[in-house]
Scaffold this active site. Structure first.
Site, PDB file in Angstrom:
ATOM      1  N   ASP A  30       0.800  -1.273  -0.092  1.00 33.02           N
ATOM      2  CA  ASP A  30      -0.015  -0.072  -0.053  1.00 33.02           C
ATOM      3  C   ASP A  30       0.976   1.150  -0.123  1.00 33.02           C
ATOM      4  OD1 ASP A  30       0.941   0.143   2.457  1.00 33.02           O
ATOM      5  OD2 ASP A  30      -0.860  -0.815   3.601  1.00 33.02           O
ATOM      6  N   ASP A  32       1.753   4.973   1.717  1.00 33.91           N
ATOM      7  CA  ASP A  32       1.496   5.844   2.875  1.00 33.91           C
ATOM      8  C   ASP A  32       2.265   7.026   2.305  1.00 33.91           C
ATOM      9  OD1 ASP A  32       0.540   4.002   4.988  1.00 33.91           O
ATOM     10  OD2 ASP A  32       2.679   3.080   4.289  1.00 33.91           O
ATOM     11  N   ASP A 119       9.532   4.261  12.926  1.00 33.21           N
ATOM     12  CA  ASP A 119      10.191   3.340  14.006  1.00 33.21           C
ATOM     13  C   ASP A 119      11.593   2.909  13.156  1.00 33.21           C
ATOM     14  OD1 ASP A 119       8.815   2.308  11.617  1.00 33.21           O
ATOM     15  OD2 ASP A 119       7.686   0.644  12.462  1.00 33.21           O
TER      16      ASP A 119
HETATM   17  P1  ATP Z   1       3.875  -2.299   5.077  1.00 32.51           P
HETATM   18  O1  ATP Z   1       4.552  -2.880   4.142  1.00 32.51           O
HETATM   19  O2  ATP Z   1       3.215  -3.238   6.068  1.00 32.51           O
HETATM   20  O3  ATP Z   1       2.714  -1.133   4.642  1.00 32.51           O
HETATM   21  P2  ATP Z   1       4.747   0.067   6.113  1.00 32.51           P
HETATM   22  O4  ATP Z   1       6.187   0.234   6.687  1.00 32.51           O
HETATM   23  O5  ATP Z   1       4.076   0.862   5.296  1.00 32.51           O
HETATM   24  O6  ATP Z   1       4.730  -1.620   6.063  1.00 32.51           O
HETATM   25  P3  ATP Z   1       2.452   0.809   7.977  1.00 32.51           P
HETATM   26  O7  ATP Z   1       2.147   0.109   9.283  1.00 32.51           O
HETATM   27  O8  ATP Z   1       1.856   0.860   6.650  1.00 32.51           O
HETATM   28  O9  ATP Z   1       3.951   0.076   7.539  1.00 32.51           O
HETATM   29  O10 ATP Z   1       3.209   2.272   8.488  1.00 32.51           O
HETATM   30  C1  ATP Z   1       3.664   3.344   7.460  1.00 32.51           C
HETATM   31  C2  ATP Z   1       4.701   4.068   8.100  1.00 32.51           C
HETATM   32  O11 ATP Z   1       4.439   4.756   9.256  1.00 32.51           O
HETATM   33  C3  ATP Z   1       5.809   3.169   8.483  1.00 32.51           C
HETATM   34  O12 ATP Z   1       7.020   2.876   7.486  1.00 32.51           O
HETATM   35  C4  ATP Z   1       6.600   3.878   9.737  1.00 32.51           C
HETATM   36  O13 ATP Z   1       7.413   4.691   9.058  1.00 32.51           O
HETATM   37  C5  ATP Z   1       5.640   4.647  10.405  1.00 32.51           C
HETATM   38  N1  ATP Z   1       4.954   3.927  11.349  1.00 32.51           N
HETATM   39  C6  ATP Z   1       3.948   2.902  11.504  1.00 32.51           C
HETATM   40  N2  ATP Z   1       3.767   2.284  12.732  1.00 32.51           N
HETATM   41  C7  ATP Z   1       4.382   3.187  13.428  1.00 32.51           C
HETATM   42  C8  ATP Z   1       4.773   2.733  14.752  1.00 32.51           C
HETATM   43  N3  ATP Z   1       3.975   1.976  15.461  1.00 32.51           N
HETATM   44  N4  ATP Z   1       5.869   3.525  15.350  1.00 32.51           N
HETATM   45  C9  ATP Z   1       6.491   4.352  14.412  1.00 32.51           C
HETATM   46  N5  ATP Z   1       6.313   4.634  13.143  1.00 32.51           N
HETATM   47  C10 ATP Z   1       5.386   3.716  12.751  1.00 32.51           C
HETATM   48 MG    MG Z   2       2.226   0.810   4.737  1.00 32.72          MG
END
Ligand code: ATP
Ligand code: MG
Length: 436
Positions: A30, A32, A119
């Site tokens: 997805d 962001d 994170d």
């Molecule tokens: P995915 O491939 O599962 O979507 P993602 O890295 O995009 O992985 P998301 O949960 O969509 O993860 O979150 C988007 C971004 O927001 C992360 O890459 C991170 O930078 C930030 N983020 C999300 N959750 C947290 C958290 N609990 N603490 C700190 N930063 C977070």
């Molecule tokens: Mg994501």
């Protein structure tokens, strides 16, 4: 989408998993977006937009069945001195609890602050739509290339702020095949128990991401490796510890591998089947103990399922719409092994037959029931309805032991006997009658 923000005079960056995955050559799950537009301002720009989240307010922009998550830049750890515009309610300030957990993080800021509260370094790369440049404040690109998971800032503080980051570490390590930086790994053993303070609804969401994201089996191994499984699925962890390579462990791994294969080929997966796979070991152990203590088989299974589920849902809030069918699916299991009367064919008409059958195949694959039972149920579905009773009759002649007494089976005239089956006292088996 990004351009609409930019054209309205806002900064717009692709951030998080999508930038990381693009660098790795993986198709992002997805997208962001990070922006300096406030959630309200994002909503004004997009008709198809909903604001969600209290702990962490976000805008969800809907495109068909895709959702783009738009987050306003958050301020870095220390809230800026002057940040008191009227529309930023006092309620929106960042709030911690006693263990350091962030309960709310809605203090808005700029990208320079935002980066520090992400994170992992691999998740903190910003792709600027205005000039297609990647902004990297934390050497994230180097860690992506070295395939290392490294928390930004002091790991212990960051886990205390949000213990779910430990689960996220396990998930990304599994999905990406990254190794943990030693300093990012070190505090986990001591802090894993903080997961007990995370709301159960959030742990349900995170569990589905861990196990239904296409890397469920690898996630399980990471969770075990990092000592986190016991804090998410205590009974499952306990079962694996008791018998690390027994049939229940085998069923668990086969079930997760099967789920991963379904995700890979875009076939549907459900939390119902997933949690049946995750919890079958402990449920079976408890059901067998109850049967050994004289509880009739049918009650033993439903009671064991209820008991294991009721402890589990306090930690991981599996919604009722998944636990109810899960219970049905498991309670049907003994009926596959009891092919001995008209009730056995009625199973084919049961609304949960498909899921229960798939689960039974898994049990056969794990060596819990004879392969022959699985084959029989696979074949019976291809046989015209009129011939099915004959199959049952044949079965009785070929393998009387399984169906009970030879005389206790269909009469061979293509119709089962109508009389009710009687069991010897103490025979246990499938009798619904209370036993001594
Ligand atoms: P995915 O491939 O599962 O979507 P993602 O890295 O995009 O992985 P998301 O949960 O969509 O993860 O979150 C988007 C971004 O927001 C992360 O890459 C991170 O930078 C930030 N983020 C999300 N959750 C947290 C958290 N609990 N603490 C700190 N930063 C977070
Ligand atoms: Mg994501």
């Amino acid at each position: 989408m990004l351009y609409r923000l930019k054209d309205a005079g806002y900064q717009a960056f692709l951030v998080g998993g999508s930038v990381r995955d693009l660098l790795l050559g993986i198709r992002p799950k997805d997208f962001d977006v990070a922006t300096d537009a406030l959630p309200e301002e994002v909503r004004r720009l997009f008709r198809n937009c909903r604001l969600i989240g209290r702990r962490f307010r976000l805008a969800h922009v809907h495109y068909g069945d895709e959702i783009i998550e738009v987050a306003t830049f958050r301020a870095a750890a220390a809230p800026p001195e002057v940040d008191d515009e009227d529309h930023r309610e006092i309620d929106d300030a960042r709030v911690h609890d006693d263990s350091g957990r962030i309960l709310r993080d809605n203090v808005y800021g700029s990208i320079e602050g935002d980066v520090w509260r992400r994170d992992f370094t691999c998740n903190a790369l910003y792709y600027n739509i205005a000039d297609f440049s990647v902004w990297d404040y934390v050497d994230g690109a180097a860690d992506v290339h070295a395939r290392v998971m490294r928390l930004i800032g002091d790991p212990e503080t960051r886990y205390r702020e949000d213990p779910v980051r430990m689960l996220r570490a396990a998930r990304f390590a599994a999905k990406l095949g990254f190794t943990m930086h030693p300093e990012t790994r070190a505090p986990m053993d001591e802090l894993a128990s903080l997961l007990g303070g995370v709301p159960a609804a959030r742990l349900f969401d995170e569990s589905t991401k861990l196990f239904l994201g296409g890397h469920g089996l690898a996630s399980l191994e990471s969770l075990i490796d990092f000592g986190l499984l016991a804090h998410l699925l205590p009974d499952t962890a306990d079962e694996l510890a008791r018998d690390p390579s027994g049939p229940a462990a085998k069923l668990l791994r086969l079930g997760l591998a099967g789920t991963d294969a379904r995700v890979a080929s875009d076939r549907g997966v459900t939390p119902t089947f997933l949690f049946a796979v995750l919890l079958f070991g402990p449920i079976q152990r408890l059901a067998l103990a109850k049967i050994a203590n004289g509880t009739p088989e049918s009650h033993a299974w439903s009671d064991a399922t209820d008991e294991v589920l009721s402890t589990q849902v306090r930690r991981v809030a599996i919604p009722k719409r998944f636990t109810l069918p899960l219970r049905e699916l498991l309670v049907l299991q003994p009926r596959f092994e009891r092919r001995d009367g008209r009730r056995s064919l009625a199973l084919l008409q049961h609304p949960r037959f498909r899921a229960a059958y798939d689960f039974m195949l898994l049990r056969a694959e794990a060596g819990m029931i004879p392969a022959e039972v699985a084959t029989w149920w696979t074949e019976i579905q291809t046989v015209p309805a009129e011939e099915r009773h004959e199959r049952l009759a044949q079965l009785a002649q070929v393998a009387p032991a399984e169906g009970g007494e030879p005389g206790d089976t269909p009469d061979g005239a293509g119709r089962p006997r109508r009389r009710r089956r009687r069991r010897r006292p103490g025979g246990g088996g499938g009798s619904d009658a209370p036993s001594a």
